[in-house]
Design a protein around this motif. Structure first.
Motif, PDB file in Angstrom:
ATOM      1  N   LEU A 117     -12.846 -48.455 -24.798  1.00 19.59           N
ATOM      2  CA  LEU A 117     -11.558 -48.803 -26.807  1.00 19.59           C
ATOM      3  C   LEU A 117     -12.319 -49.342 -27.233  1.00 19.59           C
ATOM      4  O   LEU A 117     -13.576 -50.690 -27.538  1.00 19.59           O
ATOM      5  N   VAL A 118     -12.126 -49.797 -28.645  1.00 25.68           N
ATOM      6  CA  VAL A 118     -12.976 -50.257 -29.886  1.00 25.68           C
ATOM      7  C   VAL A 118     -12.152 -50.002 -31.255  1.00 25.68           C
ATOM      8  O   VAL A 118     -10.491 -49.467 -30.852  1.00 25.68           O
ATOM      9  N   THR A 119     -12.066 -50.878 -32.088  1.00 26.61           N
ATOM     10  CA  THR A 119     -12.160 -51.492 -32.924  1.00 26.61           C
ATOM     11  C   THR A 119     -12.179 -49.843 -34.681  1.00 26.61           C
ATOM     12  O   THR A 119     -12.667 -48.948 -34.081  1.00 26.61           O
ATOM     13  N   ASP A 120     -11.738 -49.996 -34.964  1.00 27.30           N
ATOM     14  CA  ASP A 120     -11.548 -49.126 -36.569  1.00 27.30           C
ATOM     15  C   ASP A 120     -13.112 -49.142 -36.842  1.00 27.30           C
ATOM     16  O   ASP A 120     -13.694 -47.740 -36.988  1.00 27.30           O
ATOM     17  N   ASP A 121     -13.728 -49.757 -36.483  1.00 25.39           N
ATOM     18  CA  ASP A 121     -15.550 -50.121 -36.855  1.00 25.39           C
ATOM     19  C   ASP A 121     -16.678 -49.286 -35.932  1.00 25.39           C
ATOM     20  O   ASP A 121     -17.976 -50.381 -35.792  1.00 25.39           O
ATOM     21  N   ASN A 122     -15.984 -49.424 -34.860  1.00 28.80           N
ATOM     22  CA  ASN A 122     -16.186 -48.925 -33.706  1.00 28.80           C
ATOM     23  C   ASN A 122     -17.220 -50.225 -32.298  1.00 28.80           C
ATOM     24  O   ASN A 122     -18.106 -50.126 -31.839  1.00 28.80           O
ATOM     25  N   LYS A 123     -16.526 -51.135 -32.581  1.00 26.53           N
ATOM     26  CA  LYS A 123     -16.908 -52.286 -32.331  1.00 26.53           C
ATOM     27  C   LYS A 123     -16.151 -52.115 -30.443  1.00 26.53           C
ATOM     28  O   LYS A 123     -14.489 -52.511 -30.576  1.00 26.53           O
ATOM     29  N   ILE A 124     -16.093 -52.104 -29.169  1.00 24.59           N
ATOM     30  CA  ILE A 124     -16.350 -52.190 -28.283  1.00 24.59           C
ATOM     31  C   ILE A 124     -15.351 -53.497 -28.249  1.00 24.59           C
ATOM     32  O   ILE A 124     -15.785 -54.619 -28.262  1.00 24.59           O
ATOM     33  N   ILE A 125     -14.268 -53.344 -27.176  1.00 23.91           N
ATOM     34  CA  ILE A 125     -13.026 -54.608 -26.853  1.00 23.91           C
ATOM     35  C   ILE A 125     -13.736 -54.199 -25.741  1.00 23.91           C
ATOM     36  O   ILE A 125     -13.013 -55.250 -24.578  1.00 23.91           O
ATOM     37  N   ASP A 126     -13.058 -53.226 -24.517  1.00 25.96           N
ATOM     38  CA  ASP A 126     -12.856 -52.801 -23.112  1.00 25.96           C
ATOM     39  C   ASP A 126     -13.417 -51.880 -22.974  1.00 25.96           C
ATOM     40  O   ASP A 126     -14.027 -50.610 -23.600  1.00 25.96           O
ATOM     41  N   VAL A 127     -13.406 -51.534 -21.521  1.00 23.09           N
ATOM     42  CA  VAL A 127     -13.527 -50.971 -20.991  1.00 23.09           C
ATOM     43  C   VAL A 127     -12.638 -50.568 -19.779  1.00 23.09           C
ATOM     44  O   VAL A 127     -12.561 -51.177 -19.067  1.00 23.09           O
ATOM     45  N   LEU A 128     -11.787 -49.106 -19.739  1.00 19.48           N
ATOM     46  CA  LEU A 128     -10.879 -49.085 -18.426  1.00 19.48           C
ATOM     47  C   LEU A 128     -11.464 -47.775 -18.000  1.00 19.48           C
ATOM     48  O   LEU A 128     -11.370 -47.144 -18.309  1.00 19.48           O
ATOM     49  N   PHE A 129     -10.750 -48.296 -17.078  1.00 21.09           N
ATOM     50  CA  PHE A 129     -11.820 -47.307 -14.697  1.00 21.09           C
ATOM     51  C   PHE A 129     -10.000 -46.770 -14.832  1.00 21.09           C
ATOM     52  O   PHE A 129      -9.005 -48.082 -14.529  1.00 21.09           O
ATOM     53  N   ILE A 130     -10.434 -45.733 -14.483  1.00 22.48           N
ATOM     54  CA  ILE A 130      -8.451 -45.170 -13.991  1.00 22.48           C
ATOM     55  C   ILE A 130      -8.142 -45.709 -12.767  1.00 22.48           C
ATOM     56  O   ILE A 130      -7.204 -46.060 -12.768  1.00 22.48           O
ATOM     57  N   ASP A 131      -9.689 -45.958 -11.431  1.00 24.25           N
ATOM     58  CA  ASP A 131      -8.972 -45.910 -10.209  1.00 24.25           C
ATOM     59  C   ASP A 131      -8.862 -48.030 -10.755  1.00 24.25           C
ATOM     60  O   ASP A 131      -7.535 -48.201  -9.750  1.00 24.25           O
ATOM     61  N   LYS A 132      -8.950 -48.447 -11.273  1.00 22.58           N
ATOM     62  CA  LYS A 132      -8.265 -50.070 -11.462  1.00 22.58           C
ATOM     63  C   LYS A 132      -7.048 -50.321 -12.365  1.00 22.58           C
ATOM     64  O   LYS A 132      -6.188 -50.628 -11.680  1.00 22.58           O
ATOM     65  N   ILE A 133      -6.848 -49.082 -13.414  1.00 23.56           N
ATOM     66  CA  ILE A 133      -5.673 -49.517 -13.726  1.00 23.56           C
ATOM     67  C   ILE A 133      -4.701 -48.997 -13.756  1.00 23.56           C
ATOM     68  O   ILE A 133      -3.358 -48.979 -13.964  1.00 23.56           O
ATOM     69  N   ASP A 134      -4.977 -47.658 -12.637  1.00 29.50           N
ATOM     70  CA  ASP A 134      -3.501 -47.481 -12.187  1.00 29.50           C
ATOM     71  C   ASP A 134      -2.806 -47.419 -11.645  1.00 29.50           C
ATOM     72  O   ASP A 134      -1.415 -47.816 -10.971  1.00 29.50           O
ATOM     73  N   SER A 135      -3.932 -48.991 -10.872  1.00 25.49           N
ATOM     74  CA  SER A 135      -3.001 -49.886  -9.688  1.00 25.49           C
ATOM     75  C   SER A 135      -2.238 -51.338 -10.219  1.00 25.49           C
ATOM     76  O   SER A 135      -1.926 -52.084  -9.854  1.00 25.49           O
ATOM     77  N   GLY A 136      -2.945 -51.313 -11.710  1.00 24.68           N
ATOM     78  CA  GLY A 136      -1.885 -52.256 -12.330  1.00 24.68           C
ATOM     79  C   GLY A 136      -2.923 -53.858 -12.626  1.00 24.68           C
ATOM     80  O   GLY A 136      -3.922 -53.266 -11.629  1.00 24.68           O
ATOM     81  N   TYR A 137      -2.399 -54.700 -13.200  1.00 26.08           N
ATOM     82  CA  TYR A 137      -3.322 -56.147 -12.984  1.00 26.08           C
ATOM     83  C   TYR A 137      -2.467 -56.631 -11.851  1.00 26.08           C
ATOM     84  O   TYR A 137      -1.368 -56.952 -11.583  1.00 26.08           O
ATOM     85  N   GLU A 138      -3.278 -58.168 -11.565  1.00 28.34           N
ATOM     86  CA  GLU A 138      -2.632 -58.707 -10.392  1.00 28.34           C
ATOM     87  C   GLU A 138      -2.089 -59.824 -10.887  1.00 28.34           C
ATOM     88  O   GLU A 138      -1.245 -60.699 -10.496  1.00 28.34           O
ATOM     89  N   ASN A 139      -2.065 -60.033 -12.698  1.00 28.90           N
ATOM     90  CA  ASN A 139      -1.707 -61.425 -13.011  1.00 28.90           C
ATOM     91  C   ASN A 139       0.087 -61.395 -12.583  1.00 28.90           C
ATOM     92  O   ASN A 139       1.002 -59.923 -12.582  1.00 28.90           O
ATOM     93  N   SER A 140       0.931 -62.773 -12.461  1.00 29.48           N
ATOM     94  CA  SER A 140       2.383 -62.268 -11.755  1.00 29.48           C
ATOM     95  C   SER A 140       2.631 -62.998 -13.119  1.00 29.48           C
ATOM     96  O   SER A 140       2.353 -63.274 -14.651  1.00 29.48           O
ATOM     97  N   VAL A 141       4.323 -62.562 -13.553  1.00 26.80           N
ATOM     98  CA  VAL A 141       5.435 -62.800 -15.384  1.00 26.80           C
ATOM     99  C   VAL A 141       5.694 -63.362 -14.617  1.00 26.80           C
ATOM    100  O   VAL A 141       6.225 -63.105 -13.480  1.00 26.80           O
ATOM    101  N   VAL A 142       6.281 -65.153 -15.122  1.00 27.28           N
ATOM    102  CA  VAL A 142       7.617 -65.863 -14.647  1.00 27.28           C
ATOM    103  C   VAL A 142       8.607 -65.374 -15.607  1.00 27.28           C
ATOM    104  O   VAL A 142       8.430 -65.407 -17.385  1.00 27.28           O
ATOM    105  N   LEU A 143       9.669 -65.147 -15.452  1.00 23.13           N
ATOM    106  CA  LEU A 143      11.145 -64.997 -16.782  1.00 23.13           C
ATOM    107  C   LEU A 143      11.829 -65.752 -16.462  1.00 23.13           C
ATOM    108  O   LEU A 143      12.691 -66.233 -14.860  1.00 23.13           O
ATOM    109  N   MET A 144      11.883 -66.597 -17.465  1.00 23.39           N
ATOM    110  CA  MET A 144      13.566 -68.411 -17.198  1.00 23.39           C
ATOM    111  C   MET A 144      14.353 -67.425 -17.140  1.00 23.39           C
ATOM    112  O   MET A 144      15.145 -66.998 -18.515  1.00 23.39           O
ATOM    113  N   ALA A 145      14.881 -66.768 -16.602  1.00 20.17           N
ATOM    114  CA  ALA A 145      16.388 -66.343 -16.519  1.00 20.17           C
ATOM    115  C   ALA A 145      17.847 -67.411 -15.581  1.00 20.17           C
ATOM    116  O   ALA A 145      18.253 -66.781 -15.789  1.00 20.17           O
TER     117      ALA A 145
END
Length: 347
Positions: free
Chosen positions: A96-124
């Motif tokens: 993944l790059v910016t408009d001037d081709n500076k790299i920001i991240d690299v995605l790997f399909i076997d990792k992003i397809d399974s999602g992140y481990e980070n939890s989300v706490v919603l105050m409801a």
């Protein structure tokens, strides 16, 4: 989010040095960059093996081996977009790059397809007093905007960026929320509940989490609508090496009078109805696990108190300005506005 810096090689690197980086990372992939992290090419384990068949030595610079025209994409799209694109193109990795081709991240399909481990706490658990009589029988986060509960829209927003582990902090009319979402399976997420016997504020409920998280967590008020890119927020938090990050919004207010500036008895200037701009708390946060150690157990404690304590202790905290759509549904006119804008803003 991948630790793409671990697979970064400079253009002066040799084939041998690149091999060592690829083998150490176990990702079978490396990105070649200049001194400012602009992407120059990519190298796979297969590229290296083919270079040996061509007779290249291990001392040749990687520029002779790299793919100079790799498939890349601009940063800023939802995770679901990248997954669909990578599957269509049968890509194992995607820089993944910016408009001037500076790299920001690299995605790997076997990792992003399974999602992140980070939890989300919603105050409801809020009472929604200012939205009565709408909240006489249901909690505010379950009010429908665009035909579905606010809380469901929030969960969908996180899910599209790969965050699927939720804790819902509930109190007022909690059974309405629990009966609707249950364990989250019907929504392709996992949901557990933090039940407040007394109101604990926007931070106090975190002391009731069943176990201390191992990765940074999101905390968000359950009455907000936003198009925020949560993946970018987490990336910002990690890159800044902060213990806590607060999302902020720019708020403008106009003084309805001419403002007078003086120097003693002398009139210096007159500013007619000036507009003042300030950053205000947007009710969305990212916290490192150790930040939870500063929250008192089972006591009313608001998030601004936690941030002030961290500041007093000299801990690094950050602010993340939200440029995307954001609306706090606190009053009746906010609720009406949300329903009007739901389709228009494609929330």
């Amino acid at each position: 989010m991948s630790k793409w810096h671990d697979i970064k090689v400079l253009k002066e690197s040799t084939l041998l040095q690149t091999m060592e980086i690829i083998d150490k990372s176990t990702l079978q992939f490396a990105v070649v960059v200049d001194e400012n992290d602009h992407l120059l090419g990519t190298v796979t384990d297969g590229d290296i093996r083919r270079s040996f068949l061509k007779g290249h030595s291990k001392d040749v610079t990687i520029t002779f081996v790299m793919n100079t025209n790799p498939t890349v994409f601009k940063v800023g799209h939802p995770r679901s977009f990248y997954i669909k694109f990578m599957k269509q193109k049968q890509l194992k990795q995607l820089p993944l790059v910016t408009d001037d081709n500076k790299i920001i991240d690299v995605l790997f399909i076997d990792k992003i397809d399974s999602g992140y481990e980070n939890s989300v706490v919603l105050m409801a658990g809020g009472l929604g007093t200012r939205l009565r009589p709408l909240t006489n029988d249901i909690p505010k986060p379950m009010l429908k905007v665009g035909g579905k509960p606010i809380l469901e829209t929030i969960i969908d927003g996180f899910k599209q960026y790969g965050y699927t582990h939720f804790h819902l902090s509930v109190n007022y009319k909690k059974d309405v929320i629990k009966n609707y979402f249950q364990n989250g399976e019907a929504f392709d997420v996992s949901i557990s509940y933090v039940e407040e016997s007394n109101r604990l504020g926007t931070a106090g409920a975190l002391s009731l989490l069943p176990e201390k998280p191992k990765t940074p967590i999101f905390v968000m008020n359950g009455d907000l609508l936003t198009q925020l890119n949560f993946e970018q927020l987490m990336h910002f938090h990690i890159e800044n090496d902060s213990i806590a990050t607060m999302c902020v919004r720019e708020f403008e207010y106009q003084i309805p009078y001419g403002v007078i500036e003086t120097d003693g008895d002398d009139l210096v200037s007159i500013k007619e109805k000036p507009v003042h701009k300030s950053f205000v708390n947007a009710g969305i946060y990212v916290l490192n696990p150790e930040a939870l150690d500063y929250i008192p157990e089972n006591e009313f404690y608001d998030m601004p108190e936690l941030f002030q304590k961290l500041l007093n202790l000299g801990r690094k905290t950050s602010v993340f300005p939200i440029r995307e759509y954001w609306l706090d549904i606190g009053r009746m006119d906010d609720f009406e506005k949300a329903n009007t804008e739901y389709e228009e803003k494609n929330i």
